[in-house]
Write an enzyme that holds these catalytic residues in place. Sequence first.
Site, PDB file in Angstrom:
ATOM      1  N   SER A 122       2.503   8.137 -40.591  1.00  0.00           N
ATOM      2  CA  SER A 122       2.749   8.768 -42.039  1.00  0.00           C
ATOM      3  C   SER A 122       3.855   8.070 -42.774  1.00  0.00           C
ATOM      4  O   SER A 122       3.814   7.872 -43.729  1.00  0.00           O
ATOM      5  CB  SER A 122       2.943  10.115 -41.801  1.00  0.00           C
ATOM      6  OG  SER A 122       2.174  10.867 -41.146  1.00  0.00           O
ATOM      7  N   HIS A 143      -4.710   6.643 -42.344  1.00  0.00           N
ATOM      8  CA  HIS A 143      -3.945   7.873 -42.402  1.00  0.00           C
ATOM      9  C   HIS A 143      -4.905   9.334 -42.424  1.00  0.00           C
ATOM     10  O   HIS A 143      -5.218   9.666 -43.565  1.00  0.00           O
ATOM     11  CB  HIS A 143      -3.020   7.672 -43.319  1.00  0.00           C
ATOM     12  CG  HIS A 143      -1.888   8.990 -43.465  1.00  0.00           C
ATOM     13  ND1 HIS A 143      -1.405   9.496 -44.613  1.00  0.00           N
ATOM     14  CD2 HIS A 143      -0.904   9.506 -42.447  1.00  0.00           C
ATOM     15  CE1 HIS A 143      -0.702  10.489 -44.308  1.00  0.00           C
ATOM     16  NE2 HIS A 143      -0.242  10.419 -42.994  1.00  0.00           N
ATOM     17  N   GLU A 155      -6.691   7.771 -45.738  1.00  0.00           N
ATOM     18  CA  GLU A 155      -6.258   6.781 -46.420  1.00  0.00           C
ATOM     19  C   GLU A 155      -6.191   5.489 -45.642  1.00  0.00           C
ATOM     20  O   GLU A 155      -5.805   5.576 -44.360  1.00  0.00           O
ATOM     21  CB  GLU A 155      -4.566   7.189 -46.873  1.00  0.00           C
ATOM     22  CG  GLU A 155      -4.332   7.956 -47.903  1.00  0.00           C
ATOM     23  CD  GLU A 155      -2.827   8.323 -47.965  1.00  0.00           C
ATOM     24  OE1 GLU A 155      -2.450   8.483 -49.213  1.00  0.00           O
ATOM     25  OE2 GLU A 155      -2.191   8.560 -47.037  1.00  0.00           O
ATOM     26  N   ASN A 193       1.702  10.982 -49.718  1.00  0.00           N
ATOM     27  CA  ASN A 193       3.167  11.509 -49.572  1.00  0.00           C
ATOM     28  C   ASN A 193       4.042  10.918 -50.753  1.00  0.00           C
ATOM     29  O   ASN A 193       4.906  11.717 -51.159  1.00  0.00           O
ATOM     30  CB  ASN A 193       3.679  10.834 -48.112  1.00  0.00           C
ATOM     31  CG  ASN A 193       3.253  11.778 -47.177  1.00  0.00           C
ATOM     32  OD1 ASN A 193       2.658  12.891 -47.514  1.00  0.00           O
ATOM     33  ND2 ASN A 193       2.981  11.197 -46.146  1.00  0.00           N
TER      34      ASN A 193
HETATM   35  P1  NAI Z   1       2.222  15.121 -31.336  1.00  0.00           P
HETATM   36  O1  NAI Z   1       3.765  15.044 -31.064  1.00  0.00           O
HETATM   37  O2  NAI Z   1       1.653  16.326 -31.648  1.00  0.00           O
HETATM   38  O3  NAI Z   1       1.354  14.087 -30.419  1.00  0.00           O
HETATM   39  C1  NAI Z   1       1.977  12.597 -30.165  1.00  0.00           C
HETATM   40  C2  NAI Z   1       1.172  12.508 -28.623  1.00  0.00           C
HETATM   41  O4  NAI Z   1       1.414  11.127 -28.392  1.00  0.00           O
HETATM   42  C3  NAI Z   1       1.865  13.211 -27.606  1.00  0.00           C
HETATM   43  O5  NAI Z   1       0.860  14.051 -26.713  1.00  0.00           O
HETATM   44  C4  NAI Z   1       2.448  12.351 -26.509  1.00  0.00           C
HETATM   45  O6  NAI Z   1       2.618  12.750 -25.229  1.00  0.00           O
HETATM   46  C5  NAI Z   1       1.697  11.149 -26.732  1.00  0.00           C
HETATM   47  N1  NAI Z   1       2.561   9.767 -26.570  1.00  0.00           N
HETATM   48  C6  NAI Z   1       3.549   9.465 -27.002  1.00  0.00           C
HETATM   49  N2  NAI Z   1       4.014   8.319 -26.536  1.00  0.00           N
HETATM   50  C7  NAI Z   1       2.907   7.915 -25.851  1.00  0.00           C
HETATM   51  C8  NAI Z   1       2.579   6.481 -25.608  1.00  0.00           C
HETATM   52  N3  NAI Z   1       3.312   5.412 -25.427  1.00  0.00           N
HETATM   53  N4  NAI Z   1       1.280   6.406 -24.944  1.00  0.00           N
HETATM   54  C9  NAI Z   1       0.507   7.482 -24.931  1.00  0.00           C
HETATM   55  N5  NAI Z   1       0.660   8.614 -25.513  1.00  0.00           N
HETATM   56  C10 NAI Z   1       1.707   8.685 -25.889  1.00  0.00           C
HETATM   57  O7  NAI Z   1       2.123  14.033 -32.785  1.00  0.00           O
HETATM   58  P2  NAI Z   1       1.152  14.293 -34.078  1.00  0.00           P
HETATM   59  O8  NAI Z   1       1.863  15.425 -34.855  1.00  0.00           O
HETATM   60  O9  NAI Z   1      -0.339  14.326 -33.470  1.00  0.00           O
HETATM   61  O10 NAI Z   1       1.353  12.716 -34.889  1.00  0.00           O
HETATM   62  C11 NAI Z   1       0.785  11.546 -34.256  1.00  0.00           C
HETATM   63  C12 NAI Z   1       0.927  10.402 -35.322  1.00  0.00           C
HETATM   64  O11 NAI Z   1       0.265  11.120 -36.581  1.00  0.00           O
HETATM   65  C13 NAI Z   1       2.187  10.122 -35.853  1.00  0.00           C
HETATM   66  O12 NAI Z   1       2.503   8.810 -36.265  1.00  0.00           O
HETATM   67  C14 NAI Z   1       2.302  11.134 -37.096  1.00  0.00           C
HETATM   68  O13 NAI Z   1       3.347  10.672 -38.025  1.00  0.00           O
HETATM   69  C15 NAI Z   1       1.025  11.035 -37.789  1.00  0.00           C
HETATM   70  N6  NAI Z   1       0.609  12.262 -38.573  1.00  0.00           N
HETATM   71  C16 NAI Z   1       0.890  13.375 -38.238  1.00  0.00           C
HETATM   72  C17 NAI Z   1       0.433  14.634 -39.144  1.00  0.00           C
HETATM   73  C18 NAI Z   1       0.675  15.874 -38.864  1.00  0.00           C
HETATM   74  O14 NAI Z   1       0.362  16.746 -39.604  1.00  0.00           O
HETATM   75  N7  NAI Z   1       0.992  16.019 -37.412  1.00  0.00           N
HETATM   76  C19 NAI Z   1      -0.380  14.125 -40.146  1.00  0.00           C
HETATM   77  C20 NAI Z   1      -0.635  12.699 -40.544  1.00  0.00           C
HETATM   78  C21 NAI Z   1      -0.157  11.661 -39.606  1.00  0.00           C
END
Ligand code: NAI
Length: 489
Positions: A122, A143, A155, A193
């Site tokens: 993001s 995105h 996106e 954003n």
């Molecule tokens: P989250 O914290 O819910 O999930 C991240 C997951 O990645 C965790 O399960 C973790 O164990 C895993 N992880 C971390 N490092 C790792 C690695 N090196 N190898 C394998 N697994 C790994 O995060 P979320 O909210 O799903 O966000 C993920 C991405 O999406 C981020 O870049 C965030 O900025 C982006 N994003 C999030 C949104 C939201 O509303 N939560 C909306 C749009 C984009």
Amino acid sequence: MSDHCISTVGIVGAGVMGRGIAQLALSSGMAAVLVDSRSTALQSARDEIDGRFRRLVEKGTLSADEAVAQMDRLSLRDELSALSETDLIIEAIVEDLDEKTRLLSEIESRVAADTLLASNTSSFLISEIAADARYPDRFFGLHFFNPAPLMRLVEVVAGQATSPDVLARARAFVLALGHTPVMTADVNGFIANQLGRGYVLEAARLAEQNVASFKVIDRTLRAGMEFPMGPFELMDLTGLDVTYPASRAIWEGNGFDERLLPPSLLERRFKSGLFGKKNGKGFRTDERICGGNDHDDLTSAPLVWAPAAFRDAAKPVLEMMSSIGVTISDDTHPPENSVLLLSLEGERLLTVAQRLELEPTRCIGFDPLFPGKGEVSLIRSSLTDQRLVNRLDCRSICFSDDGAGTICQRIALQLGLIAGDMVARGVATADDIDRTAMLALGHATGPLKRITHLGAGRMESLRARIFEATAEARFRPSRWLTEAALSGT
Ligand code: NAI
């Protein structure tokens, strides 16, 4: 590989986003390999996706056989080697630049020569993640918004080195998911954003300038521009611990552009730990200090009169007031003790009252561009008799203070100016920006379509008046708006 032949998607990160994207790919007939370093995350992702499919079966929108087939196409793995047979890999791990860069490098060493690589980041630039990448031409941003299966816009972000062919395939993939792709350049905040700043930052600026309470600003924007949520309700939901740092990063990443400058009100509240719903310390937590009356008792409301020149523009406002029991006078001259209703388009109420030689204590203003649905937001000046205001202030009528431009006019302008700058800089097309506003941010219309609908010439005059009155740099001229006004749209 043809445009549409992504049959297996690898997703790294089984959190909120990764599991949503996996569900979407499965529902679209693809196979999904979901990888996470934590086995608990994988198990809970599996349970959640399965639970969602079961609910669709219960609702009758998915057959039991299809649900089983979709789950059969899901593989859960805790190591990257499982990604070697995928056509596209989407990284959705924690928002940490070092982690993402390291992961991209590891993935690049394991994939086939034509595998596409994407990040769901993001806040980072795609080219920043790919700074040391081996195949930056195959890497791009995808995105998604949360929840990915329901938020129908994605996106597609072009990094500095992404090849046009790869972008075309990325776009085709989003379409194959049944979602709407919008193409954006690699700028901080992408489209959604960045555009979203126009809503929350201008609203915070209005509150900081004491134009109205958080509650009145929320009410005015919901009723006047049909936003699904007021800006303060939205910030309370998202959390200022997320909104403020994101706003700062977008401002810094876009050349410290004044249009994107976060007001100090947000910084103060962020530093004070006033984050919103998550810690019970939000803008709207304490409604006692939020202002706005909660009754519709207008038995003592004063007679309302509008000058003939404003009557057409005031019609929706007068009709609404009349429907809740306010008596409207259609006399040629203002009756004694009546309230005088004046149209405001970028000018202060006191300026208009003075020009028309009307008694300022009796004058209140209305917004001819955004009269409001079901509720009316009126403007009082420092000279307006507060007793008149109190007799009109109710559940359906609220008041804000006199300023250059009404609440809705300023929000419409900031959204339009930020969007117009994006078009002028070649970040995205006007259509894609408008689509993003509606599908990702839930706005009733796109910011540029709104300006065209209201008249670009009229909006440019409004901007010029506000800029002249306030000298605030975020209302500086905009190439897009100037050209739209000159071309007569
Ligand atoms: P989250 O914290 O819910 O999930 C991240 C997951 O990645 C965790 O399960 C973790 O164990 C895993 N992880 C971390 N490092 C790792 C690695 N090196 N190898 C394998 N697994 C790994 O995060 P979320 O909210 O799903 O966000 C993920 C991405 O999406 C981020 O870049 C965030 O900025 C982006 N994003 C999030 C949104 C939201 O509303 N939560 C909306 C749009 C984009």
